[in-house]
Write a protein that holds these residues in place. Sequence first.
Motif, PDB file in Angstrom:
ATOM      1  N   SER A 120       0.906  -1.247  -0.136  1.00 27.14           N
ATOM      2  CA  SER A 120       0.080   0.206   0.441  1.00 27.14           C
ATOM      3  C   SER A 120       1.025   1.327  -0.585  1.00 27.14           C
ATOM      4  N   GLU A 141      -1.412  -2.379  -4.476  1.00 26.74           N
ATOM      5  CA  GLU A 141      -2.452  -2.571  -3.796  1.00 26.74           C
ATOM      6  C   GLU A 141      -3.184  -0.999  -3.941  1.00 26.74           C
ATOM      7  N   LYS A 142      -3.687  -0.599  -2.815  1.00 24.21           N
ATOM      8  CA  LYS A 142      -4.773   0.501  -2.577  1.00 24.21           C
ATOM      9  C   LYS A 142      -3.220   1.658  -2.773  1.00 24.21           C
ATOM     10  N   LYS A 162      -2.997  -1.238  -9.855  1.00 24.01           N
ATOM     11  CA  LYS A 162      -4.413  -2.461  -9.897  1.00 24.01           C
ATOM     12  C   LYS A 162      -5.331  -2.686  -8.613  1.00 24.01           C
ATOM     13  N   ARG A 163      -5.553  -1.685  -7.150  1.00 25.04           N
ATOM     14  CA  ARG A 163      -6.191  -1.341  -7.334  1.00 25.04           C
ATOM     15  C   ARG A 163      -6.700  -0.938  -6.976  1.00 25.04           C
ATOM     16  N   GLU A 164      -7.651  -0.271  -5.728  1.00 22.75           N
ATOM     17  CA  GLU A 164      -8.375   1.277  -5.676  1.00 22.75           C
ATOM     18  C   GLU A 164      -7.147   2.814  -5.669  1.00 22.75           C
ATOM     19  N   TYR A 185      -9.747  -0.822 -10.533  1.00 21.16           N
ATOM     20  CA  TYR A 185     -10.596  -1.390  -9.902  1.00 21.16           C
ATOM     21  C   TYR A 185     -11.270   0.744  -9.143  1.00 21.16           C
TER      22      TYR A 185
END
Length: 254
Positions: A120, A141-142, A162-164, A185
Amino acid sequence: MKKLLIFFLCAGIISTASAQKEVSAKTIFDAIDKGQTVNYDGVTITGTLDLTELSNKKRIKQSKGYDEYKSTVEVPVSFKNCTFKDDFIAYKNNEDKRGDRNWSISMGDGETYTTDFEKSVVFENCIFEGKSEFKYSDFAEKASFAGTKFGKEANFKYADFKRESNFANCNFNEYANFKYSNFKYDADFYSVAFRDYADFKYANFNERVTFKGASFNQHADFKYAEFKDSGNFDNTKFKGGIDMKYSNGKKYMN
């Protein structure tokens, strides 16, 4: 004498507390390079933080006259209410050029250095006074940049979230470069102030993205952008015009 001693003791405590508010980029680099989690709140970072030179740097591409290297941040990094006085570098390119001020030609030689983030990433309510270079970075990650101010160009070209991802309430004083960026996302650009050119040309929004309440003072470029779920532009201000030519998907404007 006693009062004087107390005064100097207090001055020493204040001086120490003040010194603790300032952290060198080298200290942060060394911690990341050793695999140590980085977590700072309310400090000023001095010196250029160059994460393209980590010891795990690998050459991932080689051709005649050109090399590409990748470093990887393997630990979570968190900066809240911090000020970066100098450049933050997760991308750089050294190109060999010949010539003088009036004539220059690229010889095709050069090296590109990029950085990926495996864990993250948090830069909340921070200030980047220098450059912020995240071109080609993968965020596994986020990633949150909520409330952060970018004093100079913010370069997220080809970045892969790749994430929020959260850029809510950010302030981009100069060029905001998200060209070819990929958001797998949800992406949040709620109430963002884009004071200069905002470039989302060819950006790919795989899920929901909101620009609700955002303000574009200069040109907003969404040409060829893909909105595969929905794009919310409610109460968004476009003071310098917007280009949605060839963009696809659902876009809601009010």
